[in-house]
Design a protein around this motif. Structure first.
Motif, PDB file in Angstrom:
ATOM      1  N   GLU A 153      72.424-151.812   3.310  1.00  0.00           N
ATOM      2  CA  GLU A 153      72.153-151.841   4.760  1.00  0.00           C
ATOM      3  C   GLU A 153      72.650-150.560   5.412  1.00  0.00           C
ATOM      4  OE1 GLU A 153      73.946-155.431   6.207  1.00  0.00           O
ATOM      5  OE2 GLU A 153      72.385-156.665   5.290  1.00  0.00           O
ATOM      6  N   ASN A 154      73.855-150.095   5.016  1.00  0.00           N
ATOM      7  CA  ASN A 154      74.396-148.848   5.586  1.00  0.00           C
ATOM      8  C   ASN A 154      73.511-147.661   5.247  1.00  0.00           C
ATOM      9  OD1 ASN A 154      76.501-150.114   6.765  1.00  0.00           O
ATOM     10  ND2 ASN A 154      77.964-149.725   5.114  1.00  0.00           N
ATOM     11  N   LEU A 155      73.045-147.632   3.980  1.00  0.00           N
ATOM     12  CA  LEU A 155      72.179-146.520   3.557  1.00  0.00           C
ATOM     13  C   LEU A 155      70.904-146.488   4.407  1.00  0.00           C
ATOM     14  CD1 LEU A 155      72.355-146.587  -0.352  1.00  0.00           C
ATOM     15  CD2 LEU A 155      73.124-144.760   1.168  1.00  0.00           C
ATOM     16  N   ILE A 156      70.321-147.674   4.605  1.00  0.00           N
ATOM     17  CA  ILE A 156      69.081-147.744   5.401  1.00  0.00           C
ATOM     18  C   ILE A 156      69.336-147.212   6.811  1.00  0.00           C
ATOM     19  CG2 ILE A 156      67.382-149.325   6.443  1.00  0.00           C
ATOM     20  CD1 ILE A 156      67.892-151.147   3.935  1.00  0.00           C
ATOM     21  N   ALA A 157      70.474-147.637   7.379  1.00  0.00           N
ATOM     22  CA  ALA A 157      70.796-147.221   8.747  1.00  0.00           C
ATOM     23  C   ALA A 157      71.005-145.710   8.834  1.00  0.00           C
ATOM     24  CB  ALA A 157      72.037-147.961   9.227  1.00  0.00           C
ATOM     25  N   GLU A 158      71.608-145.133   7.790  1.00  0.00           N
ATOM     26  CA  GLU A 158      71.953-143.710   7.862  1.00  0.00           C
ATOM     27  C   GLU A 158      70.812-142.789   7.487  1.00  0.00           C
ATOM     28  OE1 GLU A 158      75.497-142.591   5.931  1.00  0.00           O
ATOM     29  OE2 GLU A 158      76.725-143.973   7.114  1.00  0.00           O
ATOM     30  N   MET A 159      69.866-143.291   6.719  1.00  0.00           N
ATOM     31  CA  MET A 159      68.847-142.386   6.166  1.00  0.00           C
ATOM     32  C   MET A 159      67.548-142.356   6.943  1.00  0.00           C
ATOM     33  SD  MET A 159      69.508-142.861   2.216  1.00  0.00           S
ATOM     34  CE  MET A 159      70.864-142.078   1.410  1.00  0.00           C
ATOM     35  N   GLY A 160      67.494-143.061   8.015  1.00  0.00           N
ATOM     36  CA  GLY A 160      66.317-143.022   8.892  1.00  0.00           C
ATOM     37  C   GLY A 160      65.030-143.337   8.158  1.00  0.00           C
ATOM     38  N   GLU A 161      64.054-142.415   8.267  1.00  0.00           N
ATOM     39  CA  GLU A 161      62.716-142.678   7.719  1.00  0.00           C
ATOM     40  C   GLU A 161      62.521-142.122   6.304  1.00  0.00           C
ATOM     41  OE1 GLU A 161      59.813-144.147   9.696  1.00  0.00           O
ATOM     42  OE2 GLU A 161      61.729-144.970  10.353  1.00  0.00           O
ATOM     43  N   SER A 162      63.578-141.645   5.671  1.00  0.00           N
ATOM     44  CA  SER A 162      63.427-140.929   4.394  1.00  0.00           C
ATOM     45  C   SER A 162      63.012-141.835   3.234  1.00  0.00           C
ATOM     46  CB  SER A 162      64.758-140.259   4.036  1.00  0.00           C
ATOM     47  OG  SER A 162      65.686-141.271   3.753  1.00  0.00           O
ATOM     48  N   GLU A 163      62.639-141.198   2.110  1.00  0.00           N
ATOM     49  CA  GLU A 163      62.274-141.913   0.884  1.00  0.00           C
ATOM     50  C   GLU A 163      63.476-142.716   0.368  1.00  0.00           C
ATOM     51  OE1 GLU A 163      59.576-142.494  -0.493  1.00  0.00           O
ATOM     52  OE2 GLU A 163      60.036-143.029  -2.567  1.00  0.00           O
ATOM     53  N   SER A 164      64.664-142.098   0.511  1.00  0.00           N
ATOM     54  CA  SER A 164      65.874-142.798   0.055  1.00  0.00           C
ATOM     55  C   SER A 164      66.073-144.102   0.832  1.00  0.00           C
ATOM     56  CB  SER A 164      67.118-141.913   0.254  1.00  0.00           C
ATOM     57  OG  SER A 164      66.898-140.677  -0.343  1.00  0.00           O
ATOM     58  N   ALA A 165      65.755-144.071   2.121  1.00  0.00           N
ATOM     59  CA  ALA A 165      65.909-145.295   2.930  1.00  0.00           C
ATOM     60  C   ALA A 165      64.953-146.371   2.426  1.00  0.00           C
ATOM     61  CB  ALA A 165      65.628-144.988   4.399  1.00  0.00           C
ATOM     62  N   ARG A 166      63.745-145.949   1.999  1.00  0.00           N
ATOM     63  CA  ARG A 166      62.761-146.909   1.483  1.00  0.00           C
ATOM     64  C   ARG A 166      63.285-147.546   0.188  1.00  0.00           C
ATOM     65  NH1 ARG A 166      58.611-147.651  -1.606  1.00  0.00           N
ATOM     66  NH2 ARG A 166      58.938-145.737  -2.782  1.00  0.00           N
ATOM     67  N   LEU A 167      63.893-146.689  -0.647  1.00  0.00           N
ATOM     68  CA  LEU A 167      64.458-147.202  -1.903  1.00  0.00           C
ATOM     69  C   LEU A 167      65.618-148.168  -1.611  1.00  0.00           C
ATOM     70  CD1 LEU A 167      64.414-144.001  -4.171  1.00  0.00           C
ATOM     71  CD2 LEU A 167      62.857-145.936  -4.207  1.00  0.00           C
ATOM     72  N   ALA A 168      66.425-147.790  -0.620  1.00  0.00           N
ATOM     73  CA  ALA A 168      67.561-148.654  -0.256  1.00  0.00           C
ATOM     74  C   ALA A 168      67.049-150.008   0.242  1.00  0.00           C
ATOM     75  CB  ALA A 168      68.420-147.979   0.804  1.00  0.00           C
ATOM     76  N   GLU A 169      65.892-149.973   0.909  1.00  0.00           N
ATOM     77  CA  GLU A 169      65.322-151.221   1.408  1.00  0.00           C
ATOM     78  C   GLU A 169      64.892-152.134   0.235  1.00  0.00           C
ATOM     79  OE1 GLU A 169      62.705-152.135   5.284  1.00  0.00           O
ATOM     80  OE2 GLU A 169      63.821-150.319   5.007  1.00  0.00           O
ATOM     81  N   ILE A 170      64.331-151.479  -0.799  1.00  0.00           N
ATOM     82  CA  ILE A 170      63.935-152.253  -1.988  1.00  0.00           C
ATOM     83  C   ILE A 170      65.182-152.878  -2.625  1.00  0.00           C
ATOM     84  CG2 ILE A 170      62.907-152.118  -4.301  1.00  0.00           C
ATOM     85  CD1 ILE A 170      61.121-149.853  -3.196  1.00  0.00           C
ATOM     86  N   ILE A 171      66.252-152.067  -2.708  1.00  0.00           N
ATOM     87  CA  ILE A 171      67.515-152.597  -3.278  1.00  0.00           C
ATOM     88  C   ILE A 171      67.950-153.816  -2.465  1.00  0.00           C
ATOM     89  CG2 ILE A 171      69.984-152.133  -3.641  1.00  0.00           C
ATOM     90  CD1 ILE A 171      69.247-149.201  -4.158  1.00  0.00           C
ATOM     91  N   LEU A 172      67.882-153.700  -1.144  1.00  0.00           N
ATOM     92  CA  LEU A 172      68.337-154.793  -0.274  1.00  0.00           C
ATOM     93  C   LEU A 172      67.495-156.056  -0.503  1.00  0.00           C
ATOM     94  CD1 LEU A 172      70.322-155.625   1.917  1.00  0.00           C
ATOM     95  CD2 LEU A 172      68.691-154.854   3.618  1.00  0.00           C
ATOM     96  N   ASN A 173      66.176-155.877  -0.632  1.00  0.00           N
ATOM     97  CA  ASN A 173      65.302-157.040  -0.865  1.00  0.00           C
ATOM     98  C   ASN A 173      65.644-157.737  -2.179  1.00  0.00           C
ATOM     99  OD1 ASN A 173      63.911-156.747   1.452  1.00  0.00           O
ATOM    100  ND2 ASN A 173      62.219-155.574   0.564  1.00  0.00           N
TER     101      ASN A 173
END
Ligand code: ADP
Length: 349
Positions: A153-173
Motif C-alpha cells: 500500500e505504501n509503495l502504491i501511494a509513493e509511486m504514483g502512476e509508475s509501472e512499479s506502482a502497478r506491480l505493487a498493486e498486483i502484489i497487494l491483490n
C-alpha cells in the motif's frame, strides 16, 4: 445378560434342526463377521444374549475396569436400539480421555440389534494434530501477510502512476487473496477444533439481519439488491457467531456469482420442526456434475472465475461444517444460467 464370546451354529438353532444349506450359510456369515476388522456386537430380540466378534474381544483386557464399562455401555445402547432408538455414540475412557470408541447401532429385521464398534482414538488424534497444525500455521502467516500488504500500500501511494506502482498493486491483490485463504483456513480450523462449544438460544431474525448487514457494502459495490422476503423470528440452539458466518458465506457467494444489478432473495421458513434459511440468486448457476462436490474443501467449479471473484474454495465447506455441528445440513438446487438456491436447515426449538 449373558456375554457370549461366540455363539455357534448349534446354539443358533433353538427349536428346530438347521438344514445343511442353512448351516453352511450361517457358518459362512459367522466366519465373515469374525474376520471383519470392525467390532460387531449383536443382541437378541429379547435382550437376553449378546454375541461379539473377535475384533471386539481384542479391544480390552478381559475383566478390566474399562472392559466392564464398555460391556455395560454397549449393552445399554443396544437395549435402546431394540426400542428403536438407533444412532451413534462415542464412548470415552480415561480422565483426561485417552481412548474413544465409536459405537453405531442398527435395528435388525427380526427384532434384534447390532452395534458396530470402532476404536477411533488414532483417527481423532490425527484430526486434532492436523487441525492444530493448520491453525498454528495460519496464525503464523497472518503477521507477514499484514506487513506485506502494508508495504505494498505504501509503495502504491509513493509511486504514483509508475509501472512499479502497478506491480505493487498486483502484489497487494495477491496478498489480499492469500489473506482471505488464511482467514478461511483459520475459521475452519477453529470450528473443527472448538466444535459447538457455545449452546445458546439464538433469535434467527437477528442472525439474518447481522449477516445481511455484513454483506451490504459488497452487494452495493455490484449493484446487487439483497431482499429479505420473510424473516419470522424463531429460536435455534447453537453458536450465534457460527450461524452468522454460515448465512454470511451463502449471501457472499450469491452476491459474488450474480451479475451486476441482480437480486438475492433470502427467506426463512419453518418445516417439520426445522428452520430453513434459503438464499436464492439468479446468477451463473452450477452444472449438475459439480453440485455434489461444491461443499468439499477447495473445490471450485470454475477455478479461474472463482479466483477472479476472490473465492478461496473454503466458504461452503465452512457452511456445511457449521450446519452439521448444529444437527442440521445444507443443500443446493441450481440451474446453469438461471441461478442457485442454497438452503441451510437447522433444528428449531
Ligand atoms: P469460493 O470461495 O470459491 O466461493 P465456496 O466453497 O464458497 O468457495 O464455493 C465453492 C464453489 O461453488 C465456488 O467456487 C463456485 O464455483 C460455486 N458456487 C458457490 N456458490 C455459488 C453460487 N451462489 N452460484 C454459483 N456458483 C456458486
Amino acid at each position: 445378560m449373558a456375554w457370549l464370546k461366540r455363539k455357534d451354529a448349534d446354539a443358533a438353532s433353538t427349536d428346530r434342526q438347521l438344514s445343511e444349506e442353512e448351516f453352511q450359510s450361517l457358518t459362512r456369515i459367522s466366519a465373515a463377521v469374525e474376520a471383519l476388522p470392525l467390532g460387531v456386537v449383536i443382541m437378541s430380540a429379547d435382550g437376553a444374549t449378546m454375541w461379539s466378534n473377535a475384533e471386539v474381544d481384542t479391544m480390552f483386557t478381559p475383566q478390566s475396569e474399562d472392559h466392564v464399562l464398555f460391556i455395560d455401555s454397549v449393552d445399554s445402547v443396544l437395549r435402546d436400539a431394540l426400542k428403536g432408538n438407533v444412532g451413534q455414540t462415542d464412548l470415552e475412557f480415561g480422565d483426561p480421555v485417552i481412548r474413544t470408541i465409536e459405537v453405531s447401532t442398527i435395528a435388525l429385521g427380526d427384532g434384534g440389534a447390532v452395534a458396530v464398534v470402532e476404536d477411533v482414538t488414532q483417527r481423532l488424534m490425527i484430526d486434532r494434530v492436523r487441525t492444530d497444525f493448520v491453525a498454528n500455521i495460519s496464525h503464523e502467516l497472518r503477521t507477514p501477510i499484514g506487513a506485506i500488504s502494508l508495504m505494498a500500500e505504501n509503495l502504491i501511494a509513493e509511486m504514483g502512476e509508475s509501472e512499479s506502482a502497478r506491480l505493487a498493486e498486483i502484489i497487494l491483490n495477491e496478498v489480499t487473496r492469500l489473506n482471505e485463504t488464511v482467514n478461511d483456513l483459520l475459521d475452519l480450523a477453529k470450528i473443527e477444533f472448538d466444535g459447538l462449544s457455545k449452546r445458546e438460544s439464538i433469535h434467527t431474525a437477528r442472525v439474518i439481519d447481522e449477516a445481511v448487514g455484513r454483506l451490504r457494502s459488497a452487494a452495493l459495490a455490484k449493484s446487487v439488491m439483497i431482499v429479505v422476503e420473510d424473516n419470522p423470528d424463531m429460536s435455534v440452539i447453537g453458536d450465534r457467531a457460527q450461524l452468522v458466518s454460515a448465512v454470511g458465506n451463502l449471501i457472499d457467494n450469491a452476491v459474488k456469482y450474480s451479475k451486476q444489478g441482480s437480486i438475492v432473495k433470502i427467506e426463512v421458513t419453518r418445516e417439520d420442526g426445522r428452520m430453513l434459511i434459503s438464499v436464492a440468486d439468479n446468477g451463473s448457476g452450477i452444472a449438475p456434475e459439480h453440485l455434489r462436490r461444491v461443499f468439499e474443501r477447495f473445490y471450485r467449479v470454475d477455478d479461474a472465475r472463482s479466483r477472479g471473484t476472490g473465492g478461496t474454495g473454503l466458504g461452503l465447506a465452512i457452511v456445511r461444517h457449521i450446519a452439521l455441528l448444529h444437527g442440521g445440513d445444507v443443500s443446493v438446487t441450481s440451474e446453469v444460467g438461471v441461478g442457485s438456491t442454497f438452503t441451510l436447515s437447522i433444528p428449531a426449538v
